[in-house]
Motif scaffolding. Structure first.
Motif, mmCIF file in Angstrom:
data_model
loop_
_atom_site.group_PDB
_atom_site.id
_atom_site.type_symbol
_atom_site.label_atom_id
_atom_site.label_comp_id
_atom_site.label_asym_id
_atom_site.label_seq_id
_atom_site.Cartn_x
_atom_site.Cartn_y
_atom_site.Cartn_z
ATOM 1 N N THR A 119 0.633 -1.199 -0.028
ATOM 2 C CA THR A 119 0.420 -0.011 0.080
ATOM 3 C C THR A 119 0.851 1.058 -0.622
ATOM 4 N N THR A 120 0.169 2.272 -0.479
ATOM 5 C CA THR A 120 0.774 3.890 -0.596
ATOM 6 C C THR A 120 0.343 4.899 1.124
ATOM 7 N N GLU A 121 -1.096 3.739 1.658
ATOM 8 C CA GLU A 121 -0.982 4.551 2.079
ATOM 9 C C GLU A 121 -0.766 4.088 3.910
ATOM 10 N N SER A 122 -0.755 4.913 4.545
ATOM 11 C CA SER A 122 -0.848 4.914 6.101
ATOM 12 C C SER A 122 -1.583 5.019 7.267
ATOM 13 N N ARG A 123 -3.111 5.277 6.793
ATOM 14 C CA ARG A 123 -3.532 5.571 7.633
ATOM 15 C C ARG A 123 -4.348 4.955 7.467
ATOM 16 N N ASN A 124 -5.015 3.933 8.197
ATOM 17 C CA ASN A 124 -6.031 3.209 8.465
ATOM 18 C C ASN A 124 -5.829 1.361 8.112
ATOM 19 N N VAL A 125 -4.327 1.713 8.043
ATOM 20 C CA VAL A 125 -3.686 0.260 8.297
ATOM 21 C C VAL A 125 -3.644 -0.780 9.614
ATOM 22 N N SER A 126 -3.777 -1.319 9.741
ATOM 23 C CA SER A 126 -3.474 -1.586 11.216
ATOM 24 C C SER A 126 -2.846 -3.347 11.334
#
Length: 170
Positions: A119-126
């Protein structure tokens, strides 16, 4: 024209360097072990990831991995029924609002499967439901983000993962 060409080449070189800098060799080795140990692998992606999950399926299938690429968002929810502790689930995500991929990984984790998110997303990744999160550089803030495909760095990481898998002892 030549100056524009060299600017795009520079941007692509910068992207490759950033991708390689984010790669964690120990993490790639762990994911490679997950691939070797899994009885079945499911790779899911939405939007622009149709080509990537298909490429992943073809490559790893040729290496003897029981892998299925799921590109249809409706099928992602149905495929979770086949996951168990012998499974490995890959999710590919650029934008955080693609909840189907996160749902898939959460369900896979609850069923005991190993889960890997690229992913490129750091938010909402747990870490609660992702055994491994492989960070990919994002092109959204780059001058050439609309010219260079946003899936390019994902393909580079896929090449690295496949190279590791194909050259390591089984």
């Amino acid at each position: 024209m030549e100056n524009e060409k060299s600017s795009v080449l520079y941007a692509y070189q910068k992207l490759l360097n950033e991708t390689y800098n984010l790669v964690d060799d120990a993490q790639i080795a762990r994911v490679g072990r997950y691939l070797k140990e899994a009885e079945r692998v499911l790779a899911c992606g939405s939007e622009g990831f149709h080509l990537i999950v298909r490429e992943m399926q073809f490559r790893f299938m040729q290496a003897g991995v029981n892998i299925t690429a799921v590109r249809n968002l409706d099928m992602i929810k149905l495929r979770t029924a086949f996951l168990d502790q012998y499974s490995l689930a890959f999710g590919f995500l650029i934008r955080e609002d693609v909840n189907d991929i996160l749902f898939f990984l959460k369900e896979a984790h609850m069923k005991g499967a190993k889960t890997v998110l690229l992913t490129t997303e750091s938010r909402n990744v747990s870490d609660e439901y992702c055994d491994e999160v492989i960070w990919i550089p994002s092109l959204t803030d780059w001058d050439y983000g609309s010219i260079i495909s946003p899936i390019s760095p994902f393909l580079v990481v896929l090449d690295i993962l496949y190279s590791y898998y194909a050259t390591s002892e089984r």
